[in-house]
Design a protein around this motif. Structure first.
Motif, PDB file in Angstrom:
ATOM      1  N   LEU A   1       4.895  -9.236 -13.251  1.00 43.08           N
ATOM      2  CA  LEU A   1       3.940  -9.451 -12.163  1.00 43.08           C
ATOM      3  C   LEU A   1       4.592  -9.217 -10.804  1.00 43.08           C
ATOM      4  CD1 LEU A   1       1.697 -12.548 -12.999  1.00 43.08           C
ATOM      5  CD2 LEU A   1       0.965 -10.240 -12.420  1.00 43.08           C
ATOM      6  N   GLY A   2       5.814  -9.710 -10.637  1.00 46.66           N
ATOM      7  CA  GLY A   2       6.522  -9.525  -9.364  1.00 46.66           C
ATOM      8  C   GLY A   2       6.755  -8.059  -9.042  1.00 46.66           C
ATOM      9  N   ILE A   3       7.148  -7.283 -10.052  1.00 48.60           N
ATOM     10  CA  ILE A   3       7.386  -5.848  -9.843  1.00 48.60           C
ATOM     11  C   ILE A   3       6.079  -5.130  -9.509  1.00 48.60           C
ATOM     12  CG2 ILE A   3       8.087  -3.705 -10.990  1.00 48.60           C
ATOM     13  CD1 ILE A   3      10.131  -5.367 -12.568  1.00 48.60           C
ATOM     14  N   LEU A   4       4.987  -5.475 -10.202  1.00 51.70           N
ATOM     15  CA  LEU A   4       3.689  -4.851  -9.928  1.00 51.70           C
ATOM     16  C   LEU A   4       3.204  -5.178  -8.518  1.00 51.70           C
ATOM     17  CD1 LEU A   4       1.829  -5.384 -13.329  1.00 51.70           C
ATOM     18  CD2 LEU A   4       2.749  -3.245 -12.405  1.00 51.70           C
ATOM     19  N   ILE A   5       3.395  -6.427  -8.090  1.00 48.71           N
ATOM     20  CA  ILE A   5       3.008  -6.809  -6.723  1.00 48.71           C
ATOM     21  C   ILE A   5       3.819  -6.020  -5.707  1.00 48.71           C
ATOM     22  CG2 ILE A   5       3.084  -8.705  -5.048  1.00 48.71           C
ATOM     23  CD1 ILE A   5       2.337 -10.582  -7.362  1.00 48.71           C
ATOM     24  N   LEU A   6       5.095  -5.840  -5.979  1.00 46.20           N
ATOM     25  CA  LEU A   6       5.950  -5.050  -5.078  1.00 46.20           C
ATOM     26  C   LEU A   6       5.443  -3.611  -4.974  1.00 46.20           C
ATOM     27  CD1 LEU A   6       8.535  -4.567  -3.415  1.00 46.20           C
ATOM     28  CD2 LEU A   6       9.746  -4.178  -5.570  1.00 46.20           C
ATOM     29  N   LEU A   7       5.130  -2.991  -6.114  1.00 45.91           N
ATOM     30  CA  LEU A   7       4.666  -1.601  -6.108  1.00 45.91           C
ATOM     31  C   LEU A   7       3.324  -1.451  -5.396  1.00 45.91           C
ATOM     32  CD1 LEU A   7       5.623  -0.571  -9.769  1.00 45.91           C
ATOM     33  CD2 LEU A   7       6.821   0.004  -7.646  1.00 45.91           C
ATOM     34  N   VAL A   8       2.406  -2.397  -5.648  1.00 41.44           N
ATOM     35  CA  VAL A   8       1.083  -2.333  -5.013  1.00 41.44           C
ATOM     36  C   VAL A   8       1.205  -2.560  -3.512  1.00 41.44           C
ATOM     37  CG1 VAL A   8      -1.159  -3.476  -4.860  1.00 41.44           C
ATOM     38  CG2 VAL A   8      -0.169  -2.961  -7.087  1.00 41.44           C
ATOM     39  N   ALA A   9       2.063  -3.486  -3.099  1.00 43.22           N
ATOM     40  CA  ALA A   9       2.275  -3.730  -1.669  1.00 43.22           C
ATOM     41  C   ALA A   9       2.888  -2.505  -0.987  1.00 43.22           C
ATOM     42  CB  ALA A   9       3.169  -4.952  -1.475  1.00 43.22           C
ATOM     43  N   LEU A  10       3.795  -1.827  -1.676  1.00 41.94           N
ATOM     44  CA  LEU A  10       4.370  -0.582  -1.127  1.00 41.94           C
ATOM     45  C   LEU A  10       3.296   0.487  -0.972  1.00 41.94           C
ATOM     46  CD1 LEU A  10       7.755  -0.362  -3.076  1.00 41.94           C
ATOM     47  CD2 LEU A  10       7.469  -0.629  -0.602  1.00 41.94           C
ATOM     48  N   ALA A  11       2.400   0.571  -1.951  1.00 39.33           N
ATOM     49  CA  ALA A  11       1.300   1.537  -1.862  1.00 39.33           C
ATOM     50  C   ALA A  11       0.408   1.225  -0.673  1.00 39.33           C
ATOM     51  CB  ALA A  11       0.492   1.521  -3.158  1.00 39.33           C
ATOM     52  N   GLY A  12       0.144  -0.068  -0.453  1.00 37.66           N
ATOM     53  CA  GLY A  12      -0.666  -0.462   0.699  1.00 37.66           C
ATOM     54  C   GLY A  12       0.023  -0.152   2.011  1.00 37.66           C
ATOM     55  N   PHE A  13       1.323  -0.352   2.058  1.00 45.09           N
ATOM     56  CA  PHE A  13       2.082  -0.050   3.275  1.00 45.09           C
ATOM     57  C   PHE A  13       2.021   1.444   3.589  1.00 45.09           C
ATOM     58  CE2 PHE A  13       5.946   1.048   5.585  1.00 45.09           C
ATOM     59  CZ  PHE A  13       5.956   0.092   6.599  1.00 45.09           C
ATOM     60  N   VAL A  14       2.206   2.284   2.574  1.00 45.92           N
ATOM     61  CA  VAL A  14       2.136   3.738   2.751  1.00 45.92           C
ATOM     62  C   VAL A  14       0.734   4.153   3.185  1.00 45.92           C
ATOM     63  CG1 VAL A  14       2.246   5.952   1.552  1.00 45.92           C
ATOM     64  CG2 VAL A  14       4.002   4.217   1.137  1.00 45.92           C
ATOM     65  N   GLY A  15      -0.296   3.564   2.534  1.00 42.37           N
ATOM     66  CA  GLY A  15      -1.671   3.899   2.875  1.00 42.37           C
ATOM     67  C   GLY A  15      -2.024   3.541   4.299  1.00 42.37           C
ATOM     68  N   ALA A  16      -1.516   2.395   4.781  1.00 43.10           N
ATOM     69  CA  ALA A  16      -1.798   1.977   6.154  1.00 43.10           C
ATOM     70  C   ALA A  16      -1.025   2.824   7.147  1.00 43.10           C
ATOM     71  CB  ALA A  16      -1.451   0.507   6.329  1.00 43.10           C
ATOM     72  N   PHE A  17       0.222   3.149   6.830  1.00 43.70           N
ATOM     73  CA  PHE A  17       1.062   3.887   7.770  1.00 43.70           C
ATOM     74  C   PHE A  17       0.544   5.309   7.983  1.00 43.70           C
ATOM     75  CE2 PHE A  17       4.804   6.218   9.203  1.00 43.70           C
ATOM     76  CZ  PHE A  17       5.329   5.348  10.151  1.00 43.70           C
ATOM     77  N   TRP A  18       0.073   5.949   6.897  1.00 42.19           N
ATOM     78  CA  TRP A  18      -0.426   7.317   7.003  1.00 42.19           C
ATOM     79  C   TRP A  18      -1.956   7.384   6.987  1.00 42.19           C
ATOM     80  CZ3 TRP A  18       4.493   6.929   4.669  1.00 42.19           C
ATOM     81  CH2 TRP A  18       5.473   7.721   5.270  1.00 42.19           C
ATOM     82  N   ASN A  19      -2.599   6.238   7.165  1.00 39.44           N
ATOM     83  CA  ASN A  19      -4.060   6.155   7.281  1.00 39.44           C
ATOM     84  C   ASN A  19      -4.759   6.792   6.077  1.00 39.44           C
ATOM     85  OD1 ASN A  19      -6.454   5.379   8.513  1.00 39.44           O
ATOM     86  ND2 ASN A  19      -6.655   7.308   9.634  1.00 39.44           N
ATOM     87  N   LYS A  20      -4.324   6.428   4.877  1.00 37.18           N
ATOM     88  CA  LYS A  20      -4.939   6.905   3.644  1.00 37.18           C
ATOM     89  C   LYS A  20      -5.907   5.826   3.146  1.00 37.18           C
ATOM     90  CE  LYS A  20      -2.320  10.606   3.501  1.00 37.18           C
ATOM     91  NZ  LYS A  20      -2.878  11.973   3.680  1.00 37.18           N
ATOM     92  N   GLN A  21      -7.171   5.936   3.541  1.00 35.88           N
ATOM     93  CA  GLN A  21      -8.147   4.897   3.239  1.00 35.88           C
ATOM     94  C   GLN A  21      -8.378   4.744   1.730  1.00 35.88           C
ATOM     95  OE1 GLN A  21      -9.487   2.810   5.631  1.00 35.88           O
ATOM     96  NE2 GLN A  21      -7.886   3.825   6.830  1.00 35.88           N
ATOM     97  N   GLY A  22      -8.342   5.839   1.012  1.00 38.13           N
ATOM     98  CA  GLY A  22      -8.513   5.762  -0.444  1.00 38.13           C
ATOM     99  C   GLY A  22      -7.396   4.972  -1.099  1.00 38.13           C
ATOM    100  N   LEU A  23      -6.168   5.204  -0.637  1.00 35.49           N
ATOM    101  CA  LEU A  23      -5.015   4.478  -1.179  1.00 35.49           C
ATOM    102  C   LEU A  23      -5.095   3.003  -0.820  1.00 35.49           C
ATOM    103  CD1 LEU A  23      -2.362   4.653  -2.733  1.00 35.49           C
ATOM    104  CD2 LEU A  23      -1.207   5.228  -0.582  1.00 35.49           C
ATOM    105  N   LEU A  24      -5.579   2.700   0.399  1.00 39.18           N
ATOM    106  CA  LEU A  24      -5.734   1.314   0.815  1.00 39.18           C
ATOM    107  C   LEU A  24      -6.779   0.588  -0.035  1.00 39.18           C
ATOM    108  CD1 LEU A  24      -5.567   1.488   4.725  1.00 39.18           C
ATOM    109  CD2 LEU A  24      -3.978   0.319   3.192  1.00 39.18           C
ATOM    110  N   ALA A  25      -7.875   1.279  -0.333  1.00 40.66           N
ATOM    111  CA  ALA A  25      -8.918   0.678  -1.169  1.00 40.66           C
ATOM    112  C   ALA A  25      -8.377   0.398  -2.576  1.00 40.66           C
ATOM    113  CB  ALA A  25     -10.127   1.601  -1.241  1.00 40.66           C
TER     114      ALA A  25
END
Length: 269
Positions: free
Chosen positions: A48-72
């Motif tokens: 669970l900890g590793i999955l949360i880390l990966l999902v949070a990284l995906a959210g960070f990338v989506g927000a930084f490059w304004n990828k709304q689909g990735l954020l959703a």
């Protein structure tokens, strides 16, 4: 980058930080001798900890490059992981609520009764299909051999705060009245108490009390103690993740509104 995306990036950085103690708790639990022998309890927190880390990284990338689909996608996955973490916490609290320990007069350690633990935990760990493998695993560990290195006299051993696993598996129950030689070597009493565990004890270092009900109870006591400690960290992490998630949802909606307003303004110009 929009203000809302800046906020989302910060929130996901916080989520990344939250995943670190969860992963640390998972590694700590997985490294314990009892969890090494019970695979069901070894990996859930770490995964669970590793999955949360990966999902949070995906959210960070989506927000930084304004990828709304990735954020959703990130928000959807994070909601599932938070629910799974909540279910794991509730389950761990329910199955570790009962404490089968009891105080032994004049001893620094406690002993444990098998019927003092939850039915689910007892049936899963001590069933005939599982206990054979667990017993072999425990016998191959250094759980009991450490006692001989730590305690050199009976007084030291009696006052020692040994683990539930060591209390149940590495010595005979106190009620049996065995004579002390060293922590894992005991002299049979002349008139043993009519307790099954008293007859199951063996000075063979590969046998000891691994077949005793006291050993099964000690293992459950160890599991309970470790998961109760880990739950404190998991609760704090979960509260922060829920707070971050709710603010993240609001920031995601605001980012969509900002994009629509920008597109409308560009079309109007």
């Amino acid at each position: 980058m929009a203000v809302s995306n800046n906020i989302t990036s910060i929130l996901n950085f916080i989520a990344i930080l939250c995943s670190i103690p969860i992963i640390g708790s998972g590694i700590w639990l997985a490294s314990k001798p009892d969890n090494e022998c019970i695979h069901l309890f070894r990996w859930p927190v770490l995964i669970l900890g590793i999955l949360i880390l990966l999902v949070a990284l995906a959210g960070f990338v989506g927000a930084f490059w304004n990828k709304q689909g990735l954020l959703a996608f990130h928000l959807f996955c994070m909601a599932i992981l938070i629910v799974l973490l909540l279910i794991l916490l509730i389950l761990s609290f329910v199955v570790t609520r009962k404490d089968g320990s009891y105080i032994v007069p004049g001893k620094g350690y406690k002993e444990y009764r098998l019927d003092g633990f939850s039915d689910w935990l007892r049936s899963h760990v001590t069933s005939s299909g599982n206990w054979g493998k667990i017993r072999t695993c425990l016998a191959q560990s250094d759980v009991c051999s450490k006692l001989g290195q730590e305690y050199s006299s009976f007084d030291q051993f009696s006052a020692g705060h040994i683990s539930p696993l060591q209390s149940g598996c590495c010595k005979p129950p106190t009620v049996c009245g065995f004579g002390y030689v060293n922590p894992t070597l005991w002299i049979n009493p002349t008139n043993p108490v009519a307790d099954t565990d008293c007859y199951l004890w063996s000075n063979d270092q590969t046998q000891l009390c691994y077949g005793c009900n006291a050993c099964k109870a000690g293992l459950l006591g160890n599991l309970r103690h470790e998961w109760r400690k880990a739950n404190v960290i998991l609760i704090v992490a979960m509260v922060v993740l829920i707070w971050v998630y709710l603010i993240g949802c609001s920031a995601f909606k605001n980012a969509q509104t900002e994009d629509l307003f920008r597109q409308y303004k560009q079309g109007w110009v």
